[in-house]
Design an enzyme around this catalytic site. Structure first.
Site, PDB file in Angstrom:
ATOM      1  N   HIS A 149       0.895  -1.013  -0.402  1.00  0.00           N
ATOM      2  CA  HIS A 149      -0.145   0.286  -0.108  1.00  0.00           C
ATOM      3  C   HIS A 149       1.020   0.896  -0.119  1.00  0.00           C
ATOM      4  O   HIS A 149       0.285   2.741  -0.105  1.00  0.00           O
ATOM      5  CB  HIS A 149      -0.850   0.315   1.236  1.00  0.00           C
ATOM      6  CG  HIS A 149      -0.006   0.135   1.913  1.00  0.00           C
ATOM      7  ND1 HIS A 149       0.326  -1.227   3.216  1.00  0.00           N
ATOM      8  CD2 HIS A 149       0.347   1.431   3.333  1.00  0.00           C
ATOM      9  CE1 HIS A 149       0.815  -0.559   4.433  1.00  0.00           C
ATOM     10  NE2 HIS A 149       0.478   0.767   4.208  1.00  0.00           N
ATOM     11  N   ASP A 168      -0.244  -7.572   0.681  1.00  0.00           N
ATOM     12  CA  ASP A 168       0.178  -6.202   0.822  1.00  0.00           C
ATOM     13  C   ASP A 168       1.943  -6.386   1.248  1.00  0.00           C
ATOM     14  O   ASP A 168       2.581  -5.956   1.794  1.00  0.00           O
ATOM     15  CB  ASP A 168      -0.114  -5.673   2.178  1.00  0.00           C
ATOM     16  CG  ASP A 168      -0.155  -4.305   2.591  1.00  0.00           C
ATOM     17  OD1 ASP A 168       0.521  -3.313   1.684  1.00  0.00           O
ATOM     18  OD2 ASP A 168      -0.406  -3.771   3.779  1.00  0.00           O
ATOM     19  N   GLY A 172       3.351   5.373  10.121  1.00  0.00           N
ATOM     20  CA  GLY A 172       4.469   6.017  10.058  1.00  0.00           C
ATOM     21  C   GLY A 172       5.303   4.904  10.465  1.00  0.00           C
ATOM     22  O   GLY A 172       6.805   4.395   9.689  1.00  0.00           O
ATOM     23  N   SER A 179       4.295   1.361   8.868  1.00  0.00           N
ATOM     24  CA  SER A 179       4.168   0.722   7.272  1.00  0.00           C
ATOM     25  C   SER A 179       5.614   0.347   6.952  1.00  0.00           C
ATOM     26  O   SER A 179       6.326   1.202   6.748  1.00  0.00           O
ATOM     27  CB  SER A 179       3.103   1.067   6.951  1.00  0.00           C
ATOM     28  OG  SER A 179       1.918   1.263   6.434  1.00  0.00           O
ATOM     29  N   SER A 217       1.829  -4.238   8.150  1.00  0.00           N
ATOM     30  CA  SER A 217       0.727  -3.761   7.650  1.00  0.00           C
ATOM     31  C   SER A 217      -0.407  -2.712   8.327  1.00  0.00           C
ATOM     32  O   SER A 217       0.252  -1.563   7.614  1.00  0.00           O
ATOM     33  CB  SER A 217       0.225  -4.729   6.737  1.00  0.00           C
ATOM     34  OG  SER A 217      -0.768  -4.814   6.074  1.00  0.00           O
TER      35      SER A 217
END
Length: 458
Positions: free
Chosen positions: A242, A270, A349, A351, A366
């Site tokens: 993402h 993801d 922040g 991810s 994720s």
């Protein structure tokens, strides 16, 4: 006297051996009796659990309330438990209903079976036995029906569903009971004993973004480097899908041009990977406690209940435990399948950043719910599917240079470094058949005959 292969030598042979030594003809003895090979590495030695980094130990001490000795013992026990669980999965076959560890330091292994006669077999491996009604295959079939229902349509009121191994059932997490009931009915599994957990939590993507180290997508959004990887001569890193679509340009934390998103998948999975330019070098390092570096030695999947730590530059280095594998999560932006649910906290922040269990790579951050002040739940995209989907090789401390092997099915084929093997896969190596005990990407130093922690000879 016991010889190399355990056979007792005859009195005549011993007499002859003595005569040869007295006469000084030791070369003949050496030719007949080469030195015995050293002992094979234990599971803890294979996975690097016996020599954890200081960053991992300190975070485990803080987040799981352990002493240094307890943290070190837990990592070793978890590594050994994973190998025993793999052997029992093969031995129990269709009766197998899952495995998990519990206990602050002991990491006591429990293996579930649907057949009471299997209890002595489980106990013989030093594990606790749980006799349950449903095998793991049945539970996974129920979850697949829920996944299919989610593809057809759904609502944010049922954001999470997973297989709960200790409870021997599938669980749907919903914000209200009526939403869970409707989702279960739509999947056609209302008579399958699906449990419902009512919670106000609504997982969201953690995309205000940063991880082990920050990077920026198209000069705006900020994400996190997960694990360094290679593909042929191209170096890069794995991260969350993402964070950016294929073709997006990235810059590093220092503002310098970095690379391009080579492939990206979101939703459903993801996952993504970024190929970097010559100004960047892939390493086995991740950013640990206090900015110090910890290193990755492989990608062996940890058991449910095992400790796991995450690096993120928003909230730093935090640890917790694995709650469930193969979880499905419905974010506002889309549903993803096959992630792992943990008790590790995270915030926007974080991810894309790396999750590790000891020195073994587990996945990339994720999304989740909660924060690192009050606690929360975080999901990670497992790393092995990223490696196999995109044909990547994880950069580890062994500095493996082998290119990824082409995909293979479930049939028996020659073992190859760089290939991702799932638990239960069979291979041949040096004319011998082996079966995989724990999911991992094979490395050059992890050949089947040298790593009984990962392979069982058939």
């Amino acid at each position: 006297m016991v010889g190399r292969h355990g056979a007792v030598r005859s009195r005549a042979a011993l007499t002859a051996l003595g005569a040869l030594v007295l006469m000084g003809t030791t070369s003949a003895v050496a030719a007949e009796q080469p030195p015995a090979p050293g002992p094979l590495p234990t599971a803890a030695q294979t996975l690097g659990a016996d020599k954890p980094s200081a960053q991992v130990l300190r975070a485990l001490e803080r987040d799981l309330k352990l002493t240094p000795a307890q943290a070190a013992a837990r990592l070793v026990n978890e590594a050994e438990a994973g190998t025993r669980a793999g052997r029992l999965r093969i031995a129990l076959g269709k009766h197998f209903a899952g495995a998990w560890v519990r206990g602050a330091t002991s990491a006591e292994l429990t293996v579930a079976t649907t057949h009471a006669a299997d209890v002595p077999v489980i106990q013989a491996q030093g594990a606790k036995a749980a006799v349950v009604k449903k095998p793991l295959s049945d539970l996974e079939a129920v979850k697949e029906k829920l996944d299919a229902a989610a593809v057809r349509g759904g609502t944010r009121e049922t954001p999470v569903w997973y297989v709960d191994l200790p409870a021997n059932r599938v669980v749907v997490q919903a914000t209200k009971l009526s939403a869970a009931t409707s989702f279960i009915k739509a999947a056609g599994v209302q008579d399958q004993g699906v449990g419902v957990r009512v919670s106000a939590d609504r997982p969201r993507l953690l995309e205000d973004l940063v991880g082990g180290d920050a990077y920026y997508i198209n000069g705006t959004a900020r994400c996190s480097i997960g694990f360094s990887v290679t593909r042929g001569q191209t170096q890069g890193f794995a991260t969350a899908g993402h964070c950016g679509r294929a073709g997006a340009r990235t810059t590093g934390f220092n503002g310098a041009a970095q690379g391009t998103v080579q492939a990206s998948t979101f939703p459903v999975r993801d996952m993504a990977w970024v190929g970097v330019n010559s100004g960047w070098r892939a390493t086995a390092d991740i950013r640990g406690q206090g900015g110090q570096r910890a290193q990755v030695t492989g990608s062996v999947q940890a058991l449910v209940g095992a400790s796991v730590c995450r690096s993120g530059s928003t909230t730093g280095w935090h640890c917790g435990t694995i709650q469930q594998h193969n979880t499905s999560v419905r974010y506002p932006e889309g549903t993803i399948y096959g992630v792992t649910r943990t008790t590790v906290c995270a915030e926007p922040g974080d991810s894309g950043g790396p999750f590790v269990s000891g020195a073994q790579a587990q996945g990339v951050t994720s999304g989740g719910s909660g924060d690192c002040r009050s606690g929360g739940t975080t999901f990670y995209q497992p790393v092995n599917p990223i490696l196999s989907t995109y044909g990547l090789t994880l950069r580890t401390t062994s500095a493996q240079a082998d290119p990824p092997a082409p995909p293979q099915g479930n049939g028996t084929k020659a073992w190859a470094a760089g290939r991702v093997y799932e638990a239960g896969a069979t291979v041949t190596h040096a004319g011998v058949r082996y079966q995989c005990l724990q999911s991992h990407q094979a490395q050059g130093s992890w050949s089947p005959e040298a790593t009984p922690a990962l392979w069982q000879r058939l």
